[in-house]
Design a protein around this motif. Structure first.
Motif, PDB file in Angstrom:
ATOM      1  N   GLY A   1       0.796  -1.230   0.000  1.00  0.00           N
ATOM      2  CA  GLY A   1       0.000   0.000   0.000  1.00  0.00           C
ATOM      3  C   GLY A   1       0.823   1.271   0.000  1.00  0.00           C
ATOM      4  N   VAL A   2       1.970   1.244   0.663  1.00  0.00           N
ATOM      5  CA  VAL A   2       2.790   2.452   0.796  1.00  0.00           C
ATOM      6  C   VAL A   2       3.303   2.901  -0.569  1.00  0.00           C
ATOM      7  CG1 VAL A   2       4.874   3.437   1.807  1.00  0.00           C
ATOM      8  CG2 VAL A   2       3.417   1.948   3.182  1.00  0.00           C
ATOM      9  N   SER A   3       3.815   1.981  -1.367  1.00  0.00           N
ATOM     10  CA  SER A   3       4.344   2.365  -2.682  1.00  0.00           C
ATOM     11  C   SER A   3       3.220   2.864  -3.587  1.00  0.00           C
ATOM     12  CB  SER A   3       5.085   1.202  -3.330  1.00  0.00           C
ATOM     13  OG  SER A   3       4.199   0.134  -3.613  1.00  0.00           O
ATOM     14  N   GLY A   4       2.045   2.276  -3.469  1.00  0.00           N
ATOM     15  CA  GLY A   4       0.910   2.737  -4.263  1.00  0.00           C
ATOM     16  C   GLY A   4       0.519   4.157  -3.904  1.00  0.00           C
ATOM     17  N   ILE A   5       0.476   4.446  -2.615  1.00  0.00           N
ATOM     18  CA  ILE A   5       0.129   5.795  -2.162  1.00  0.00           C
ATOM     19  C   ILE A   5       1.189   6.793  -2.616  1.00  0.00           C
ATOM     20  CG2 ILE A   5      -0.126   7.252  -0.102  1.00  0.00           C
ATOM     21  CD1 ILE A   5      -1.476   4.735   1.214  1.00  0.00           C
ATOM     22  N   ALA A   6       2.460   6.421  -2.511  1.00  0.00           N
ATOM     23  CA  ALA A   6       3.541   7.298  -2.963  1.00  0.00           C
ATOM     24  C   ALA A   6       3.425   7.568  -4.460  1.00  0.00           C
ATOM     25  CB  ALA A   6       4.894   6.679  -2.638  1.00  0.00           C
TER      26      ALA A   6
ATOM     27  N   LEU B   1      -3.747   0.671   2.868  1.00  0.00           N
ATOM     28  CA  LEU B   1      -3.123   0.833   4.183  1.00  0.00           C
ATOM     29  C   LEU B   1      -3.240  -0.437   5.014  1.00  0.00           C
ATOM     30  CD1 LEU B   1      -4.207   4.467   5.134  1.00  0.00           C
ATOM     31  CD2 LEU B   1      -1.908   3.666   4.559  1.00  0.00           C
ATOM     32  N   SER B   2      -4.354  -1.124   4.892  1.00  0.00           N
ATOM     33  CA  SER B   2      -4.537  -2.377   5.617  1.00  0.00           C
ATOM     34  C   SER B   2      -3.516  -3.407   5.164  1.00  0.00           C
ATOM     35  CB  SER B   2      -5.966  -2.891   5.390  1.00  0.00           C
ATOM     36  OG  SER B   2      -6.164  -4.111   6.045  1.00  0.00           O
ATOM     37  N   ARG B   3      -3.285  -3.462   3.856  1.00  0.00           N
ATOM     38  CA  ARG B   3      -2.279  -4.372   3.306  1.00  0.00           C
ATOM     39  C   ARG B   3      -0.884  -4.005   3.826  1.00  0.00           C
ATOM     40  NH1 ARG B   3      -3.924  -3.718  -1.392  1.00  0.00           N
ATOM     41  NH2 ARG B   3      -2.273  -2.487  -2.389  1.00  0.00           N
ATOM     42  N   ALA B   4      -0.586  -2.717   3.867  1.00  0.00           N
ATOM     43  CA  ALA B   4       0.716  -2.263   4.359  1.00  0.00           C
ATOM     44  C   ALA B   4       0.892  -2.613   5.831  1.00  0.00           C
ATOM     45  CB  ALA B   4       0.852  -0.755   4.151  1.00  0.00           C
ATOM     46  N   GLN B   5      -0.189  -2.505   6.597  1.00  0.00           N
ATOM     47  CA  GLN B   5      -0.114  -2.881   8.015  1.00  0.00           C
ATOM     48  C   GLN B   5       0.140  -4.371   8.174  1.00  0.00           C
ATOM     49  OE1 GLN B   5      -3.606  -1.598  10.259  1.00  0.00           O
ATOM     50  NE2 GLN B   5      -2.443   0.034  11.253  1.00  0.00           N
ATOM     51  N   GLN B   6      -0.555  -5.181   7.386  1.00  0.00           N
ATOM     52  CA  GLN B   6      -0.373  -6.633   7.450  1.00  0.00           C
ATOM     53  C   GLN B   6       1.046  -7.032   7.075  1.00  0.00           C
ATOM     54  OE1 GLN B   6      -3.423  -8.091   4.830  1.00  0.00           O
ATOM     55  NE2 GLN B   6      -5.089  -7.420   6.179  1.00  0.00           N
ATOM     56  N   GLN B   7       1.678  -6.252   6.200  1.00  0.00           N
ATOM     57  CA  GLN B   7       3.046  -6.541   5.767  1.00  0.00           C
ATOM     58  C   GLN B   7       4.086  -5.925   6.707  1.00  0.00           C
ATOM     59  OE1 GLN B   7       2.847  -4.907   1.795  1.00  0.00           O
ATOM     60  NE2 GLN B   7       2.125  -6.818   0.895  1.00  0.00           N
ATOM     61  N   GLY B   8       3.612  -5.233   7.732  1.00  0.00           N
ATOM     62  CA  GLY B   8       4.527  -4.629   8.688  1.00  0.00           C
ATOM     63  C   GLY B   8       5.249  -3.396   8.174  1.00  0.00           C
ATOM     64  N   LEU B   9       4.693  -2.762   7.137  1.00  0.00           N
ATOM     65  CA  LEU B   9       5.352  -1.599   6.541  1.00  0.00           C
ATOM     66  C   LEU B   9       4.996  -0.288   7.234  1.00  0.00           C
ATOM     67  CD1 LEU B   9       4.876  -2.582   2.800  1.00  0.00           C
ATOM     68  CD2 LEU B   9       6.958  -2.764   4.163  1.00  0.00           C
ATOM     69  N   ILE B  10       3.850  -0.278   7.907  1.00  0.00           N
ATOM     70  CA  ILE B  10       3.450   0.899   8.673  1.00  0.00           C
ATOM     71  C   ILE B  10       3.068   0.447  10.075  1.00  0.00           C
ATOM     72  CG2 ILE B  10       2.673   2.194   6.647  1.00  0.00           C
ATOM     73  CD1 ILE B  10      -0.194   1.471   7.349  1.00  0.00           C
ATOM     74  N   SER B  11       3.017   1.393  10.975  1.00  0.00           N
ATOM     75  CA  SER B  11       2.736   1.082  12.372  1.00  0.00           C
ATOM     76  C   SER B  11       1.366   0.430  12.541  1.00  0.00           C
ATOM     77  CB  SER B  11       2.793   2.364  13.199  1.00  0.00           C
ATOM     78  OG  SER B  11       2.330   2.131  14.512  1.00  0.00           O
ATOM     79  N   GLN B  12       1.304  -0.545  13.428  1.00  0.00           N
ATOM     80  CA  GLN B  12       0.032  -1.183  13.755  1.00  0.00           C
ATOM     81  C   GLN B  12      -0.884  -0.226  14.518  1.00  0.00           C
ATOM     82  OE1 GLN B  12      -0.862  -4.305  12.675  1.00  0.00           O
ATOM     83  NE2 GLN B  12       1.076  -4.230  11.550  1.00  0.00           N
ATOM     84  N   ASP B  13      -0.296   0.811  15.104  1.00  0.00           N
ATOM     85  CA  ASP B  13      -1.072   1.776  15.887  1.00  0.00           C
ATOM     86  C   ASP B  13      -1.714   2.858  15.022  1.00  0.00           C
ATOM     87  OD1 ASP B  13      -0.330   0.466  18.239  1.00  0.00           O
ATOM     88  OD2 ASP B  13       1.501   1.672  18.445  1.00  0.00           O
TER      89      ASP B  13
ATOM     90  N   ILE C   1       4.067  10.488   7.363  1.00  0.00           N
ATOM     91  CA  ILE C   1       3.237   9.890   8.427  1.00  0.00           C
ATOM     92  C   ILE C   1       3.114   8.374   8.276  1.00  0.00           C
ATOM     93  CG2 ILE C   1       1.871  12.023   8.618  1.00  0.00           C
ATOM     94  CD1 ILE C   1      -0.485  10.300   7.480  1.00  0.00           C
ATOM     95  N   LEU C   2       3.494   7.870   7.099  1.00  0.00           N
ATOM     96  CA  LEU C   2       3.423   6.430   6.872  1.00  0.00           C
ATOM     97  C   LEU C   2       4.697   5.707   7.302  1.00  0.00           C
ATOM     98  CD1 LEU C   2       1.694   6.390   3.347  1.00  0.00           C
ATOM     99  CD2 LEU C   2       0.625   6.256   5.614  1.00  0.00           C
ATOM    100  N   GLN C   3       5.727   6.459   7.629  1.00  0.00           N
ATOM    101  CA  GLN C   3       6.992   5.844   8.036  1.00  0.00           C
ATOM    102  C   GLN C   3       6.889   5.300   9.455  1.00  0.00           C
ATOM    103  OE1 GLN C   3       9.934   8.899   7.478  1.00  0.00           O
ATOM    104  NE2 GLN C   3       9.647   8.972   5.258  1.00  0.00           N
ATOM    105  N   LYS C   4       7.393   4.103   9.635  1.00  0.00           N
ATOM    106  CA  LYS C   4       7.363   3.499  10.977  1.00  0.00           C
ATOM    107  C   LYS C   4       8.318   4.261  11.889  1.00  0.00           C
ATOM    108  CE  LYS C   4       7.008  -0.910  11.639  1.00  0.00           C
ATOM    109  NZ  LYS C   4       7.217  -2.384  11.622  1.00  0.00           N
TER     110      LYS C   4
END
Length: 196
Positions: free
Chosen positions: A81-86, A140-152, A192-195
């Motif tokens: 998700g992060v690369s798509g948003i970028a 964003l949900s996909r990015a969270q599942q992949q551990g690319l963004i914070s779970q919080d 804001i997407l950076q862990k």
């Protein structure tokens, strides 16, 4: 036997969309439309009905092209998700810095001009924006599942922030085509997407 059309309907609609994008709904007179679309009044009425109808057709075409065929497609097809948003944000930088006419975004222009007093237009825009919002949530949900963004990270709040930022960029696109302000906005938005 009916006479064949003397013009390409899709091409004429594209020209109408460009006129509405540049001038807005109210400023685009019927005469302006006929000139831009390069068709006769009778052909206009036979093929498109009236100014409002051709505007709605043009707006739907724009929303499909930008939101459905570009934004949603990129978000859903990105590996994460992060690369798509970028890609979306950087794509807007490229788009607006090459728009020397400063047309901005037909969708945002219409939201400001018509949505406050036109329920049909407001609903059309809101329904389409909901599709984009849902695509951002999926990304964003996909990015969270992949551990690319914070779970919080609160996904709904983050999507609201990202979409509001995109809307701001679209408004800025009516004022300037200089790249620096757009790049500054994108850097902050993506940060804001950076862990932590």
């Amino acid at each position: 036997m009916a006479r064949p059309r003397e013009f390409d309907t899709d091409e004429a609609l594209g020209k109408a969309m460009d006129l509405f994008w540049q001038d807005g709904y109210e400023r685009a007179s019927l005469t302006n439309l006929l000139d831009a679309m390069e068709i006769q009044r009778s052909s206009f009425y036979n093929s498109f009905g009236d100014k409002r109808h051709v505007f709605i057709m043009a707006l739907k075409r724009y929303m499909k092209s930008v939101n459905e065929d570009w934004i949603i497609k990129i978000l859903d097809e990105s590996d994460d998700g992060v690369s798509g948003i970028a890609t979306i944000f950087n794509g807007y930088v490229t788009l607006f810095t090459h728009d020397k006419e400063c047309k901005g975004c037909l969708l945002v222009n219409t939201t400001v001009e018509l949505a406050p007093h036109d329920e049909e237009i407001a609903t059309l825009i809101a329904d389409n924006q909901k599709l984009v919002e849902e695509a951002f949530i999926r990304a964003l949900s996909r990015a969270q599942q992949q551990g690319l963004i914070s779970q919080d990270l609160n996904l709904q709040s983050t999507v609201s922030f990202l979409m509001t930022t995109l809307s701001g960029m679209r408004v800025l696109g009516r004022q300037t085509y200089e790249p620096e302000p757009f790049k500054a906005v994108v850097d902050i938005a993506l940060s804001i997407l950076q862990k932590p």
